[in-house]
Design a protein around this motif. Structure first.
Motif, PDB file in Angstrom:
ATOM      1  N   ALA A 227      79.944 -16.264 -41.982  1.00  0.00           N
ATOM      2  CA  ALA A 227      78.896 -16.920 -41.203  1.00  0.00           C
ATOM      3  C   ALA A 227      77.549 -16.423 -41.709  1.00  0.00           C
ATOM      4  CB  ALA A 227      79.052 -16.605 -39.721  1.00  0.00           C
ATOM      5  N   HIS A 228      76.753 -17.342 -42.221  1.00  0.00           N
ATOM      6  CA  HIS A 228      75.447 -16.984 -42.780  1.00  0.00           C
ATOM      7  C   HIS A 228      74.328 -17.453 -41.851  1.00  0.00           C
ATOM      8  CE1 HIS A 228      76.598 -15.495 -46.825  1.00  0.00           C
ATOM      9  NE2 HIS A 228      77.608 -16.322 -46.701  1.00  0.00           N
ATOM     10  N   VAL A 229      74.397 -17.078 -40.579  1.00  0.00           N
ATOM     11  CA  VAL A 229      73.313 -17.430 -39.671  1.00  0.00           C
ATOM     12  C   VAL A 229      72.125 -16.537 -40.005  1.00  0.00           C
ATOM     13  CG1 VAL A 229      72.572 -17.619 -37.275  1.00  0.00           C
ATOM     14  CG2 VAL A 229      74.965 -18.053 -37.882  1.00  0.00           C
ATOM     15  N   PRO A 230      70.973 -17.107 -40.379  1.00  0.00           N
ATOM     16  CA  PRO A 230      69.825 -16.280 -40.787  1.00  0.00           C
ATOM     17  C   PRO A 230      69.408 -15.284 -39.713  1.00  0.00           C
ATOM     18  CG  PRO A 230      69.449 -18.596 -41.330  1.00  0.00           C
ATOM     19  CD  PRO A 230      70.695 -18.547 -40.484  1.00  0.00           C
ATOM     20  N   LEU A 231      68.983 -14.114 -40.156  1.00  0.00           N
ATOM     21  CA  LEU A 231      68.591 -13.058 -39.222  1.00  0.00           C
ATOM     22  C   LEU A 231      67.449 -13.491 -38.321  1.00  0.00           C
ATOM     23  CD1 LEU A 231      68.752  -9.757 -41.340  1.00  0.00           C
ATOM     24  CD2 LEU A 231      70.032 -10.276 -39.265  1.00  0.00           C
ATOM     25  N   LYS A 232      66.528 -14.278 -38.853  1.00  0.00           N
ATOM     26  CA  LYS A 232      65.378 -14.682 -38.028  1.00  0.00           C
ATOM     27  C   LYS A 232      65.815 -15.548 -36.847  1.00  0.00           C
ATOM     28  CE  LYS A 232      64.115 -18.802 -40.745  1.00  0.00           C
ATOM     29  NZ  LYS A 232      63.018 -19.461 -41.504  1.00  0.00           N
ATOM     30  N   LEU A 233      66.957 -16.249 -36.994  1.00  0.00           N
ATOM     31  CA  LEU A 233      67.477 -17.037 -35.885  1.00  0.00           C
ATOM     32  C   LEU A 233      68.325 -16.176 -34.960  1.00  0.00           C
ATOM     33  CD1 LEU A 233      68.524 -20.338 -37.714  1.00  0.00           C
ATOM     34  CD2 LEU A 233      66.390 -19.823 -36.524  1.00  0.00           C
ATOM     35  N   ARG A 234      69.050 -15.217 -35.526  1.00  0.00           N
ATOM     36  CA  ARG A 234      69.873 -14.324 -34.712  1.00  0.00           C
ATOM     37  C   ARG A 234      69.024 -13.368 -33.882  1.00  0.00           C
ATOM     38  NH1 ARG A 234      73.920 -11.208 -38.370  1.00  0.00           N
ATOM     39  NH2 ARG A 234      72.880 -12.091 -40.170  1.00  0.00           N
ATOM     40  N   ALA A 242      65.453 -19.283 -24.662  1.00  0.00           N
ATOM     41  CA  ALA A 242      65.556 -19.912 -23.343  1.00  0.00           C
ATOM     42  C   ALA A 242      64.457 -20.947 -23.139  1.00  0.00           C
ATOM     43  CB  ALA A 242      65.487 -18.848 -22.249  1.00  0.00           C
ATOM     44  N   ASP A 243      63.253 -20.624 -23.603  1.00  0.00           N
ATOM     45  CA  ASP A 243      62.146 -21.582 -23.498  1.00  0.00           C
ATOM     46  C   ASP A 243      62.401 -22.815 -24.354  1.00  0.00           C
ATOM     47  OD1 ASP A 243      60.764 -20.020 -21.722  1.00  0.00           O
ATOM     48  OD2 ASP A 243      59.396 -19.159 -23.221  1.00  0.00           O
ATOM     49  N   GLU A 244      62.977 -22.610 -25.548  1.00  0.00           N
ATOM     50  CA  GLU A 244      63.274 -23.743 -26.428  1.00  0.00           C
ATOM     51  C   GLU A 244      64.259 -24.708 -25.781  1.00  0.00           C
ATOM     52  OE1 GLU A 244      62.732 -21.901 -30.942  1.00  0.00           O
ATOM     53  OE2 GLU A 244      64.729 -22.281 -30.134  1.00  0.00           O
ATOM     54  N   ILE A 245      65.374 -24.186 -25.307  1.00  0.00           N
ATOM     55  CA  ILE A 245      66.399 -25.081 -24.767  1.00  0.00           C
ATOM     56  C   ILE A 245      65.963 -25.692 -23.440  1.00  0.00           C
ATOM     57  CG2 ILE A 245      68.291 -23.944 -25.991  1.00  0.00           C
ATOM     58  CD1 ILE A 245      68.994 -22.498 -23.419  1.00  0.00           C
ATOM     59  N   SER A 246      65.082 -25.002 -22.735  1.00  0.00           N
ATOM     60  CA  SER A 246      64.559 -25.560 -21.487  1.00  0.00           C
ATOM     61  C   SER A 246      63.534 -26.644 -21.775  1.00  0.00           C
ATOM     62  CB  SER A 246      63.926 -24.450 -20.638  1.00  0.00           C
ATOM     63  OG  SER A 246      63.318 -24.991 -19.480  1.00  0.00           O
ATOM     64  N   GLY A 247      62.604 -26.356 -22.692  1.00  0.00           N
ATOM     65  CA  GLY A 247      61.543 -27.309 -22.985  1.00  0.00           C
ATOM     66  C   GLY A 247      62.016 -28.525 -23.742  1.00  0.00           C
ATOM     67  N   ILE A 248      62.966 -28.329 -24.665  1.00  0.00           N
ATOM     68  CA  ILE A 248      63.416 -29.434 -25.515  1.00  0.00           C
ATOM     69  C   ILE A 248      64.574 -30.200 -24.886  1.00  0.00           C
ATOM     70  CG2 ILE A 248      64.414 -30.034 -27.770  1.00  0.00           C
ATOM     71  CD1 ILE A 248      62.918 -27.592 -28.912  1.00  0.00           C
ATOM     72  N   PHE A 249      65.503 -29.497 -24.257  1.00  0.00           N
ATOM     73  CA  PHE A 249      66.715 -30.132 -23.746  1.00  0.00           C
ATOM     74  C   PHE A 249      66.828 -30.147 -22.218  1.00  0.00           C
ATOM     75  CE2 PHE A 249      67.809 -28.322 -27.940  1.00  0.00           C
ATOM     76  CZ  PHE A 249      68.206 -29.479 -28.601  1.00  0.00           C
ATOM     77  N   TYR A 331      69.403 -27.490 -37.600  1.00  0.00           N
ATOM     78  CA  TYR A 331      70.192 -26.252 -37.581  1.00  0.00           C
ATOM     79  C   TYR A 331      69.556 -25.159 -36.718  1.00  0.00           C
ATOM     80  CZ  TYR A 331      72.832 -22.183 -39.105  1.00  0.00           C
ATOM     81  OH  TYR A 331      73.588 -21.049 -39.120  1.00  0.00           O
ATOM     82  N   PRO A 332      68.239 -24.910 -36.810  1.00  0.00           N
ATOM     83  CA  PRO A 332      67.646 -23.885 -35.928  1.00  0.00           C
ATOM     84  C   PRO A 332      67.841 -24.201 -34.451  1.00  0.00           C
ATOM     85  CG  PRO A 332      66.155 -24.372 -37.733  1.00  0.00           C
ATOM     86  CD  PRO A 332      67.245 -25.400 -37.796  1.00  0.00           C
ATOM     87  N   LEU A 333      67.736 -25.482 -34.072  1.00  0.00           N
ATOM     88  CA  LEU A 333      67.942 -25.847 -32.675  1.00  0.00           C
ATOM     89  C   LEU A 333      69.413 -25.713 -32.277  1.00  0.00           C
ATOM     90  CD1 LEU A 333      65.606 -28.911 -32.001  1.00  0.00           C
ATOM     91  CD2 LEU A 333      65.394 -26.573 -31.143  1.00  0.00           C
ATOM     92  N   LEU A 334      70.316 -26.004 -33.223  1.00  0.00           N
ATOM     93  CA  LEU A 334      71.739 -25.825 -32.926  1.00  0.00           C
ATOM     94  C   LEU A 334      72.041 -24.350 -32.664  1.00  0.00           C
ATOM     95  CD1 LEU A 334      74.629 -26.856 -32.691  1.00  0.00           C
ATOM     96  CD2 LEU A 334      74.842 -26.623 -35.193  1.00  0.00           C
ATOM     97  N   VAL A 335      71.462 -23.470 -33.455  1.00  0.00           N
ATOM     98  CA  VAL A 335      71.666 -22.033 -33.236  1.00  0.00           C
ATOM     99  C   VAL A 335      71.158 -21.639 -31.858  1.00  0.00           C
ATOM    100  CG1 VAL A 335      71.004 -19.714 -33.999  1.00  0.00           C
ATOM    101  CG2 VAL A 335      71.643 -21.452 -35.687  1.00  0.00           C
ATOM    102  N   SER A 336      70.015 -22.185 -31.452  1.00  0.00           N
ATOM    103  CA  SER A 336      69.486 -21.888 -30.122  1.00  0.00           C
ATOM    104  C   SER A 336      70.422 -22.408 -29.035  1.00  0.00           C
ATOM    105  CB  SER A 336      68.092 -22.490 -29.956  1.00  0.00           C
ATOM    106  OG  SER A 336      67.150 -21.825 -30.783  1.00  0.00           O
ATOM    107  N   LEU A 337      70.972 -23.614 -29.241  1.00  0.00           N
ATOM    108  CA  LEU A 337      71.920 -24.160 -28.269  1.00  0.00           C
ATOM    109  C   LEU A 337      73.168 -23.290 -28.163  1.00  0.00           C
ATOM    110  CD1 LEU A 337      71.775 -28.022 -28.907  1.00  0.00           C
ATOM    111  CD2 LEU A 337      71.246 -26.848 -26.764  1.00  0.00           C
TER     112      LEU A 337
END
Length: 442
Positions: A227-234, A242-249, A331-337
């Motif tokens: 699994a190569h999930v980038p560190l900046k996303l992890r 939490a703000d991303e998934i609340s504001g976007i979804f 992909y960044p939003l999927l990682v947040s989800l």
């Protein structure tokens, strides 16, 4: 010593990506980290332009790159098909920097060299059906290794040729895939006989390849995946996610279930939806994925009057609906989800590896998955596992995840530890050993 490794671009040029596309990108990064030079061969529509600059433009043109589309027609196609026994010569595509690739390079592979020619992958399939052997690519600057990342009757002349066979789902569960089974079986049998080596991604798949295709076990190597999930996303703070998934979804942190993957029979989406509705939990189910083969049946579920209230495809979550579907998210939003989910639900009927399971565990999200295929190898004891054919077991597991905080906390802690067994470092060691053994023994 620096070696040149050439890969096929069949899957990485797909706009919405696949598990195999992720596998190819990971391979390219790994080979580069080992000090090797990498290249990718792409299929484009029409002959490569004679002007170098226009070749570069065409390579990055979404309307030109053709992973595996309709067969070209006309006199030129007929001439190519007749001449195919003598092979074809893909053209090298120089990158001058004229095309701004910052948003596109992940779609084509971040390689050092690119080659392209007209309808290569379709031509390879047609060639095998006509002549019963692999279509040969004549590369002017000979690579040291051709690694075809998906079973495809393509070879590079005067080079080591190895092939990744991810699984034998078309043969073991023929009703779950659209492949022409006679073609697929004959093509696989030809590949395992003529390849210099076969690569796969789990012990389950390795056993299948050895036993079903009758291959000497010394000629099949399992490298697993990473699994190569980038560190900046992890490492993004939880409150930011939490703000991303609340504001976007319009979703609350740890207050929803998530499934992500293609709509295809082996993903077991129908039982998942049935079990989720029967569980009568308060948490919504978010489905991220576009219809694949037999996706029209999944789409019928969306349109069915009985479920219209529950499932909806839109850009934003609307309160009151229990199931929501998104065709695609970045992909960044999927990682947040994934990070924000109560649990990822992935009750697949069969997987060659199961990368979504590993990605979710690496991110510390509890996983519900199945006991079939290679999944137990990946999940270990760090996921809640059920018989994917047992809808009631799936229902009970969903209810448990919705209500049992201790269970979720336990899975969140043990998941990352299990994921460490498939770290990029271990994967690099496996690929490095594979390539070194093959190239040193040449």
């Amino acid at each position: 010593m620096v070696k040149t490794v050439l890969y096929d671009g069949l899957n990485i040029s797909l706009k919405k990506g696949t598990g195999v596309a992720t596998y190819v990108r990971s391979l390219i990064k790994t080979a580069q980290s080992l000090g090797h030079k990498t290249g990718v061969v792409h299929a484009i529509q029409g002959a490569p332009p004679k002007t170098p600059l226009l070749r570069e433009v065409v390579l990055f043109d979404d309307t030109s790159v053709q992973p595996l589309g309709p067969v070209a027609t006309g006199r030129r196609w007929l001439r190519r098909r007749i001449a195919a026994p003598f092979g074809i010569k893909p053209v090298r595509i120089p990158l001058s920097g004229t095309v701004i690739t910052m948003s596109q390079e992940t779609n084509l592979g971040d390689a050092d060299i690119f080659y392209a020619d007209n309808d290569i992958f379709q031509l390879a399939r047609s060639h095998f059906k006509l002549y019963g052997n692999r279509l040969q690519l004549d590369i002017k600057d000979k690579p040291d290794l051709w690694h075809c990342t998906y079973p495809m009757p393509l070879s590079v002349r005067d080079t080591l040729n190895i092939y990744t066979i991810h699984d034998l789902v078309p043969l073991r569960l023929p009703y779950l895939t659209e492949d022409n089974k006679r073609y697929h079986y004959n093509m696989l049998r030809h590949l395992v006989k003529t390849a210099d080596h076969i690569v796969t991604v789990s012990e389950s798949s390795r056993r299948d390849i050895i036993n079903i295709l009758k291959v000497d076990e010394k000629r099949v190597t399992n490298t697993y995946q990473a699994a190569h999930v980038p560190l900046k996303l992890r490492n993004k703070p939880d409150d930011v996610v939490a703000d991303e998934i609340s504001g976007i979804f319009n979703l609350d942190w740890k207050k929803y279930f998530l499934f992500f993957g293609a709509f295809e029979p082996k993903k077991n989406l129908f039982r998942l939806v049935e079990a989720y509705l029967a569980a009568k939990v308060d948490l919504p189910l978010i489905i991220v994925g576009a219809p694949g083969w037999k996706g029209d049946k999944a789409q019928q579920l969306v349109d069915d009057e009985r479920f219209r209230f529950y499932m909806h495809a839109e850009d934003r979550i609307v309160p009151g609906r229990r199931i929501h579907r998104f065709d695609f998210v970045s992909y960044p939003l999927l990682v947040s989800l994934i990070r924000g989910a109560r649990s990822v639900l992935f009750p697949s009927l069969y997987e060659g590896f199961g990368l979504p399971i590993l990605e979710s565990m690496q991110l510390g999200t509890p996983v519900l998955t199945s006991t079939e295929g290679s999944v137990p190898e990946v999940a270990g004891e760090a996921a809640l596992m059920i018989d994917p054919y047992d809808t009631d077991a799936l229902r009970k597991a969903i209810k448990a995840l919705a209500s049992d905080d201790d269970l979720c906390d336990h899975l969140s802690k043990v998941g990352p530890k299990q994921a460490e067994r498939f770290s990029p470092e271990r994967y690099q060691q496996a690929i490095g050993a594979l390539y070194d053994n093959l190239l040193d023994g040449r």
